[in-house]
Motif scaffolding. Structure first.
Motif, PDB file in Angstrom:
ATOM      1  N   THR A  37      -9.732  28.024   3.784  1.00 13.10           N
ATOM      2  CA  THR A  37      -9.290  28.550   2.491  1.00 13.10           C
ATOM      3  C   THR A  37     -10.041  27.897   1.337  1.00 13.10           C
ATOM      4  N   TYR A  38     -10.583  28.729   0.445  1.00 11.77           N
ATOM      5  CA  TYR A  38     -11.216  28.248  -0.769  1.00 11.77           C
ATOM      6  C   TYR A  38     -10.185  28.233  -1.894  1.00 11.77           C
ATOM      7  N   TYR A  39     -10.165  27.149  -2.669  1.00 11.21           N
ATOM      8  CA  TYR A  39      -9.321  27.038  -3.851  1.00 11.21           C
ATOM      9  C   TYR A  39     -10.246  26.899  -5.052  1.00 11.21           C
ATOM     10  N   VAL A  40     -10.231  27.899  -5.922  1.00 15.28           N
ATOM     11  CA  VAL A  40     -11.118  27.945  -7.075  1.00 15.28           C
ATOM     12  C   VAL A  40     -10.512  27.129  -8.211  1.00 15.28           C
ATOM     13  N   ASN A  41     -11.327  26.283  -8.840  1.00 17.23           N
ATOM     14  CA  ASN A  41     -10.913  25.533 -10.019  1.00 17.23           C
ATOM     15  C   ASN A  41     -11.097  26.467 -11.214  1.00 17.23           C
ATOM     16  N   VAL A  42     -10.059  27.192 -11.570  1.00 20.14           N
ATOM     17  CA  VAL A  42     -10.135  28.249 -12.586  1.00 20.14           C
ATOM     18  C   VAL A  42     -10.521  27.719 -13.967  1.00 20.14           C
ATOM     19  N   PRO A  43      -9.912  26.637 -14.480  1.00 18.59           N
ATOM     20  CA  PRO A  43     -10.334  26.157 -15.804  1.00 18.59           C
ATOM     21  C   PRO A  43     -11.811  25.764 -15.851  1.00 18.59           C
ATOM     22  N   ALA A  44     -12.304  25.103 -14.799  1.00 24.52           N
ATOM     23  CA  ALA A  44     -13.710  24.714 -14.763  1.00 24.52           C
ATOM     24  C   ALA A  44     -14.611  25.948 -14.678  1.00 24.52           C
ATOM     25  N   LEU A  45     -14.192  26.963 -13.924  1.00 16.26           N
ATOM     26  CA  LEU A  45     -14.977  28.199 -13.817  1.00 16.26           C
ATOM     27  C   LEU A  45     -15.057  28.905 -15.158  1.00 16.26           C
ATOM     28  N   LEU A  46     -13.933  29.011 -15.864  1.00 14.92           N
ATOM     29  CA  LEU A  46     -13.934  29.674 -17.163  1.00 14.92           C
ATOM     30  C   LEU A  46     -14.785  28.902 -18.170  1.00 14.92           C
ATOM     31  N   GLN A  93     -17.365  27.053 -17.392  1.00 11.83           N
ATOM     32  CA  GLN A  93     -18.740  27.281 -16.944  1.00 11.83           C
ATOM     33  C   GLN A  93     -19.249  28.639 -17.417  1.00 11.83           C
ATOM     34  N   LEU A  94     -18.372  29.627 -17.460  1.00 13.13           N
ATOM     35  CA  LEU A  94     -18.748  30.970 -17.901  1.00 13.13           C
ATOM     36  C   LEU A  94     -18.760  31.108 -19.421  1.00 13.13           C
ATOM     37  N   GLY A  95     -18.285  30.079 -20.132  1.00 17.12           N
ATOM     38  CA  GLY A  95     -18.306  30.108 -21.592  1.00 17.12           C
ATOM     39  C   GLY A  95     -17.108  30.768 -22.225  1.00 17.12           C
ATOM     40  N   VAL A  96     -16.017  30.891 -21.484  1.00 18.85           N
ATOM     41  CA  VAL A  96     -14.790  31.468 -22.023  1.00 18.85           C
ATOM     42  C   VAL A  96     -14.038  30.361 -22.751  1.00 18.85           C
ATOM     43  N   PRO A  97     -13.649  30.559 -24.021  1.00 16.52           N
ATOM     44  CA  PRO A  97     -12.934  29.505 -24.734  1.00 16.52           C
ATOM     45  C   PRO A  97     -11.557  29.273 -24.130  1.00 16.52           C
ATOM     46  N   SER A  98     -11.111  28.018 -24.168  1.00 13.96           N
ATOM     47  CA  SER A  98      -9.783  27.709 -23.641  1.00 13.96           C
ATOM     48  C   SER A  98      -8.727  28.300 -24.556  1.00 13.96           C
ATOM     49  N   GLN A  99      -7.490  28.360 -24.092  1.00 14.12           N
ATOM     50  CA  GLN A  99      -6.412  28.938 -24.882  1.00 14.12           C
ATOM     51  C   GLN A  99      -6.177  28.134 -26.162  1.00 14.12           C
ATOM     52  N   ALA A 100      -6.354  26.817 -26.112  1.00 13.99           N
ATOM     53  CA  ALA A 100      -6.176  25.991 -27.299  1.00 13.99           C
ATOM     54  C   ALA A 100      -7.260  26.301 -28.328  1.00 13.99           C
TER      55      ALA A 100
END
Length: 70
Positions: free
Chosen positions: A44-53, A55-62
């Motif tokens: 099973t792969y577990y994706v680190n979603v905050p790190a992926l976002l 990396q893709l340049g998506v701004p955090s919610q804050a």
């Protein structure tokens, strides 16, 4: 309890697919070639979603709530 699941940094690929809007194919391929931040437990792969976002340049919610240029 529902909020803790949405805030979970590591998600299985089907859940990360729903969170990010990316395809399962893209996430699986990225996990295999190392371009998607993840950990693997057994098969099973577990994706680190905050790190992926990040990396893709998506701004955090804050950051999304902040006024641009301030």
């Amino acid at each position: 309890m529902a909020n803790s699941k949405a805030a979970a940094p590591f998600q299985k690929i089907p859940d990360a697919c729903k969170t990010t809007g990316l395809s399962q194919y893209f996430l699986r391929k990225g996990c295999k070639d190392g371009s998607v931040p993840h950990i693997k437990s057994g098969p099973t792969y577990y994706v680190n979603v905050p790190a992926l976002l990040e990396q893709l340049g998506v701004p955090s919610q804050a950051d999304a709530g902040a006024a641009p240029g301030r």
